[in-house]
Design an enzyme around this catalytic site. Sequence first.
Site, PDB file in Angstrom:
ATOM      1  N   ASP A 302       0.855  -1.201   0.000  1.00 21.23           N
ATOM      2  CA  ASP A 302       0.000   0.000   0.000  1.00 21.23           C
ATOM      3  C   ASP A 302       0.881   1.238   0.000  1.00 21.23           C
ATOM      4  O   ASP A 302       1.285   1.707   1.043  1.00 21.23           O
ATOM      5  CB  ASP A 302      -0.904  -0.022   1.236  1.00 21.23           C
ATOM      6  CG  ASP A 302      -1.882   1.144   1.274  1.00 21.23           C
ATOM      7  OD1 ASP A 302      -2.071   1.799   0.225  1.00 21.23           O
ATOM      8  OD2 ASP A 302      -2.441   1.402   2.343  1.00 21.23           O
ATOM      9  N   GLU A 336      -1.930  10.456  -0.410  1.00 22.22           N
ATOM     10  CA  GLU A 336      -3.225   9.768  -0.495  1.00 22.22           C
ATOM     11  C   GLU A 336      -3.713   9.371   0.882  1.00 22.22           C
ATOM     12  O   GLU A 336      -4.909   9.443   1.177  1.00 22.22           O
ATOM     13  CB  GLU A 336      -3.093   8.519  -1.370  1.00 22.22           C
ATOM     14  CG  GLU A 336      -4.398   7.762  -1.596  1.00 22.22           C
ATOM     15  CD  GLU A 336      -4.748   6.767  -0.503  1.00 22.22           C
ATOM     16  OE1 GLU A 336      -5.911   6.314  -0.464  1.00 22.22           O
ATOM     17  OE2 GLU A 336      -3.872   6.443   0.328  1.00 22.22           O
ATOM     18  N   ASP A 364      -5.076   0.432  -5.821  1.00 23.07           N
ATOM     19  CA  ASP A 364      -4.763   0.700  -4.416  1.00 23.07           C
ATOM     20  C   ASP A 364      -5.427  -0.329  -3.504  1.00 23.07           C
ATOM     21  O   ASP A 364      -5.766  -0.029  -2.372  1.00 23.07           O
ATOM     22  CB  ASP A 364      -5.206   2.128  -4.043  1.00 23.07           C
ATOM     23  CG  ASP A 364      -4.689   2.566  -2.683  1.00 23.07           C
ATOM     24  OD1 ASP A 364      -3.733   1.930  -2.184  1.00 23.07           O
ATOM     25  OD2 ASP A 364      -5.238   3.520  -2.101  1.00 23.07           O
TER      26      ASP A 364
END
Length: 472
Positions: A302, A336, A364
């Site tokens: 991630d 993000e 993602d």
Amino acid sequence: MEFLLFTFVGVVHLLSLSSGKPIYKNDISRRTFQEIKEEIASYRDVAKAIIDLAVYGKAQNRSYERLALLVDTVGPRPSGSRSLEKAIQIMYQNLREDGLENVHLEPVKIPHWERGEESAVMLEPRIHRMAILGLGSSIGTPPEGITAEVLVVTSFEELQRRAPEARGKIVVYNQPYVNYSTTVQYRVQGAVEAAKVGALASLIRSVASFSIYSPHTGIQEYQDGVPKIPTACITVEDAEMMSRMASRGNRIVIQLKMGAKNYPDADSFNTVAEIIGSKYPEQVVLVSGHLDSWDVGQGAMDDGGGAFISWEALSLIKDLGLRPKRTLRLVLWTAEEQGGVGAFQYYLLHQANVSNYSLVMESDLGTFLPSGLQFTGSDEARAIVEEVMRLLQPVNVTRVFRAGEGTDINFWIQAGVPGASLLDDLYRYFSFHHSDGDTMTALDPKQMNVAAAVWAVVSYVIADMEEMLPRS
């Protein structure tokens, strides 16, 4: 990865099919769907060439090896950190050396938070040092910490029922894991709800599908008019243990110390590279992942994997000498994890061109063996994407699911642009998500090869078709 949605109104220009612009319901297509299917089928050999190069050819394992070099060199890349900015500069140079076009950095301002030293020790009914991870944007405790009795609850509803008991205590949430989007509300809102009933701090059971005594961090949000209290995640095991203790009537006391601090916003960049379109260069198919991560593990899953298969998609297309009719644009987002901060500023900068975006894509949710593609768009666009996915039969990844989304692309989806995201093993993903376990060991190079092939085939074919995807 964060599931934070924003709604915007985009103004789009309805232009003719012959210009390659999107098809709307009030337009009359000059081609039947059968003709569109035949056009897509004509890409079978190109799709096979991309798959062969990515999965079996000289590019196999390339995205994994590229990612390993970055994360082993730089480590985790939290918003506002020097390591994130070092990674951005490395990627800028990598993309230039890869021969991609229009490589540039777009400046943005991003949050800067650091966790500092932190600890949680159970003092009663026995001494037990707990593993914790402070939550992003949390304030710290006083230097001496906060020592208080614990109130264990399993839901916000229970907290409200027991509100008189919460004042002056540390609220521990032992909410069951349902799925990420449902359960994450406790991490995001837990401190606010606890503060409303007079709690001194909150500790939240990690939002994870599986645990081996691993706390999982993430962003949390304060609310205007509500006192800010320190907040952190604890392991599933400790949350369940304290719930059992409380059910037996044990008095639980914890000493919590957190050195977390929020700093002024920092300078950062979204990283952009392109293969410029041959016929409609002003029109865009966007592929993306985010370069930032949390400050634990390596940020490999991630979202290093998503960022690097997005780079790999352009590399594969370039290596085969392909140039689609529309511009393929790679964006590696910054910040993000703080709610799509870098992506929101990109949207504000480029929203005037919303009618020129045929498809926005974000990976993602991991780069394990893909289950298929999640898609949001009109029924007509979905039918086209389903035909495109048939080209991936050689790797047995052909399914199209609902609800294509991503924190960084939701701005565009809400403005009417079709959106797609890669879907794979979510149980596995949320076992490592936002934890020290998010390292290269969680990834498999062969699975990344397939993910990259899917990403490259979909983005290239959509970018090269004569017409943009139709919108509602």
